[in-house]
Design a protein around this motif. Sequence first.
Motif, PDB file in Angstrom:
ATOM      1  N   GLN A 129       0.901  -1.150  -0.098  1.00  0.00           N
ATOM      2  CA  GLN A 129      -0.188   0.072  -0.005  1.00  0.00           C
ATOM      3  C   GLN A 129       0.794   1.238  -0.005  1.00  0.00           C
ATOM      4  OE1 GLN A 129      -3.019  -0.240   3.053  1.00  0.00           O
ATOM      5  NE2 GLN A 129      -3.671  -2.181   2.462  1.00  0.00           N
ATOM      6  N   LEU A 130       2.115   0.962  -0.015  1.00  0.00           N
ATOM      7  CA  LEU A 130       3.069   2.225   0.061  1.00  0.00           C
ATOM      8  C   LEU A 130       3.139   2.845  -1.264  1.00  0.00           C
ATOM      9  CD1 LEU A 130       6.160   0.784   1.979  1.00  0.00           C
ATOM     10  CD2 LEU A 130       4.485   2.593   2.843  1.00  0.00           C
ATOM     11  N   PRO A 131       3.729   4.328  -1.422  1.00  0.00           N
ATOM     12  CA  PRO A 131       3.664   4.601  -3.012  1.00  0.00           C
ATOM     13  C   PRO A 131       4.672   3.889  -3.703  1.00  0.00           C
ATOM     14  CG  PRO A 131       3.980   6.354  -1.330  1.00  0.00           C
ATOM     15  CD  PRO A 131       3.864   5.132  -0.433  1.00  0.00           C
ATOM     16  N   GLU A 132       4.428   3.632  -5.204  1.00  0.00           N
ATOM     17  CA  GLU A 132       5.330   2.750  -5.876  1.00  0.00           C
ATOM     18  C   GLU A 132       7.001   2.576  -5.733  1.00  0.00           C
ATOM     19  OE1 GLU A 132       5.846   1.584 -10.546  1.00  0.00           O
ATOM     20  OE2 GLU A 132       4.738   3.314 -10.021  1.00  0.00           O
ATOM     21  N   ARG A 133       7.305   4.082  -5.394  1.00  0.00           N
ATOM     22  CA  ARG A 133       8.952   4.002  -5.683  1.00  0.00           C
ATOM     23  C   ARG A 133       9.266   3.308  -4.146  1.00  0.00           C
ATOM     24  NH1 ARG A 133      13.087   5.686  -8.696  1.00  0.00           N
ATOM     25  NH2 ARG A 133      11.523   4.703 -10.154  1.00  0.00           N
ATOM     26  N   SER A 134       8.502   3.782  -2.890  1.00  0.00           N
ATOM     27  CA  SER A 134       9.134   3.354  -1.852  1.00  0.00           C
ATOM     28  C   SER A 134       8.699   1.781  -1.434  1.00  0.00           C
ATOM     29  CB  SER A 134       7.830   4.067  -0.789  1.00  0.00           C
ATOM     30  OG  SER A 134       8.183   5.310  -0.611  1.00  0.00           O
ATOM     31  N   ARG A 135       7.675   1.439  -2.296  1.00  0.00           N
ATOM     32  CA  ARG A 135       7.272  -0.208  -2.318  1.00  0.00           C
ATOM     33  C   ARG A 135       8.540  -1.006  -2.891  1.00  0.00           C
ATOM     34  NH1 ARG A 135       2.206   0.177  -4.708  1.00  0.00           N
ATOM     35  NH2 ARG A 135       3.170  -0.319  -6.731  1.00  0.00           N
TER      36      ARG A 135
END
Length: 193
Positions: A129-135
């Motif tokens: 559920q994190l933003p794409e780059r963080s994920r």
Amino acid sequence: MNGSRLDRNQEICVVLHSDDPKGMEMLFDVYYSTLVVWADTFLHDMDSAEDVIQEFFIDIWNGKIYRKLRPETLASFLYVSVRNRCLKKIEKQDVFRHVMSLDQVDLVFEEYNERHDIIVSKVLEEISQLPERSRDVMKCVFVEGMKYREVAERYGISVSTVKTLLGNSVRKLRERLNKEMYSGFLLFFCRRE
């Protein structure tokens, strides 16, 4: 030391040093009862205490330990030796007393694995559920075990950006996960060198 006891110990040692079995009888008559009571203070079992003392006397004779006995140290040698034998016996009993059955061991591992799976799936769900780059960065570091530099090269970003993204993501996980789940995340995922 009491003169009569020293005299008695002297007599016992003289007879023993001549390899006469009567010396063991004398030793037995003088010390057996008190040594059994002494052993019982450790073992809390009179039968075991008697066994320890009988084995001890047999070892004194069979091992020819009696040849080294001295009147002035006889009593302390006997008491210290009996104490040590009792402590060894207790140690052996404790080892067996604390051994779990294989069924109990299997159950513990089964519960651990089940709990592990729940924690891992919850953490992965939160990561998704994190933003794409963080994920992506989280998965590279914590799931694939990549180094910060490797992640930076893969995505064409700086190492400090990788650290910032990780820091923010971990902070979000700490807010979203309960204490047990967050501890599980730290335990199962954060073992990087």
